[in-house]
Design an enzyme around this catalytic site. Structure first.
Site: not given
Length: 433
Positions: A216, A270
């Site tokens: 991720k 993010c």
């Protein structure tokens, strides 16, 4: 299964709705009582997400989803809480110039959520961490916290299942995107994958937890580095008096080249955050990542510089910022460079007004925001801004100056309306001829 989801934010709430719709009984938990109360009243706290309101109404109506502020016993627990960073310097300019030294992962929400479920987990339960975290967090923090709370973790199935979605298209991407599941044991990975297969249509790949955590971070760091390259070329193009937007569009016609778009910085929960988790894990091995972060962190300062170049010898006193969200046509201002630019201008004594049609506190009448402004900064490429009538805007502002940090305005139209325009990535000031 009965599933307890900790965190009703951008990921937890849509995931809860999808799991409930797939036949599970889901309990959604959030410590923010305002969110819980609004959901009880039928009001969603996440807007502009296609299909979410209708899906939420369905699963609330049939009782498959309930929300509250306390966890309860379940077969599976999903932790989907924020993982912001904490910084050691409150001075915005210091944070911009020394980002790698200022930021560390704040795992407080993960620890609190883990402690909250500890009294309710039982042998055989599945515990999944969805929050984006530094490598090793699932084992060291989640399992470690459960052990501190007296839980026999040897009897649990623990996994990491990071999300990979984009605000504005949450439901579709939660269903269609591939997923990576990392188990602390093979059995845990298989159990977590089985739960997600109840609504995920994309491919589910199973690996170990630390690999899934890093994957991720790699995905978002890749985008951050790509944006940094685009931003650096934008600066080069300004120096060479080349149009960066045209140059990158032409470069992208190469079959193996794909520049992302330059802009006033990188925002969101993010891309603007996750690279720091990698740097924290390996500070001496991440020169490229740290350089990309520095480039992107300094773009707000560059936008301010463009404004000062445009104003010349007549400093502006009132600025209108168009766009608070970090991304077009969504209402998400987390880590938004727009708000950093506003803060930088205010630190110089400039009066700043911010408008954004997708965020309630900034959604004031646009006419009121523009009236009397001495300069406009277009910082978010919302469609409504790209379609603004420059002649209408010209009648409202007191001085026709525009900095476009997204490359979206029609230059001919704005210059014809009398505006002086600076575009990020273009080395010439554009004026009406």
């Amino acid at each position: 299964m009965k599933v307890c989801i900790m965190g009703m934010g951008y990921i937890g709430f849509p995931t809860a709705c999808l799991l409930a719709n797939a036949g599970h009984h889901v309990v959604g938990v959030d410590v923010n009582t305002a969110i819980i109360n609004s959901l009880h009243e039928g009001q969603l706290h996440i807007v502009n997400e296609e299909g979410l309101a209708a899906l939420a109404q369905k699963v609330f109506s049939d009782g498959s989803l309930t929300v509250c502020d306390q966890p309860s016993r379940a077969d599976a627990f999903i932790i989907a809480v924020p993982t912001p960073f904490k910084h050691s310097n409150d001075n915005i300019r210091e944070r911009i110039f020394r980002p790698e030294a200022s930021y560390q992962a704040d795992l407080g929400y993960v620890i609190s959520a883990t402690r909250a479920i500890a009294p309710f987990v039982q042998p055989g339960n599945l515990v999944i961490l969805e929050s984006t975290v530094p490598p090793g967090t699932t084992e060291e923090v989640v399992v470690g916290t459960l052990r501190e709370e007296g839980v026999d973790t040897s009897q649990l199935l623990v996994a990491h299942a990071p999300e990979r979605v984009l605000p504005g298209n949450l439901l579709a991407e939660l269903v269609q995107n591939d997923r990576v599941i990392g188990g602390l044991t093979p059995a845990a990975g298989e159990a977590a994958a089985a739960l997600y297969r109840s609504f995920v249509r994309g491919c589910i790949s199973i690996t170990d937890a630390k690999t899934a955590e890093l994957v991720k971070l790699m995905e978002n760091t890749y985008r951050d580095v790509n944006i940094a390259l685009a931003n650096e070329f934008a600066l080069v193009c300004e120096h060479l008096k080349v149009n960066a937007w045209e140059a990158m569009s032409l470069a992208n016609r190469h079959p193996r080249v794909q520049f992302l778009r330059p802009g006033p910085g990188v925002g969101g929960h993010c891309i603007a955050v996750d690279p720091y988790f990698v740097v924290e894990a390996a500070p001496t091995l991440t020169d490229l990542i740290q350089t990309a972060r520095r480039i992107n962190r300094r773009m707000p300062l560059h936008v301010v510089k463009l404004l000062h170049e445009l104003e010349g010898n007549q400093p502006v006193q009132r600025v209108a910022i168009l766009g608070a969200s970090y991304k077009a046509d969504v209402g998400d201002d987390r880590e938004s460079p727009s708000l950093e630019i506003a803060q930088l201008l205010e630190s110089e004594g400039i009066e700043v007004k911010v408008h954004d049609p997708f965020i309630a506190r900034y959604n004031l009448p646009l006419e009121d925001m523009l009236r009397g402004a001495e300069a406009l900064l277009l910082l978010t490429d919302h469609a409504v801004y790209a379609s603004l009538d420059p002649n209408w805007v010209r009648e409202l502002v007191s001085r026709p100056l525009l900095v476009d940090a997204r490359g979206v305005v029609s230059l001919d139209n704005w210059c014809a309306a009398g505006f002086q325009v600076k575009i990020l990535g273009c080395g010439q000031q554009l004026v009406m001829v």
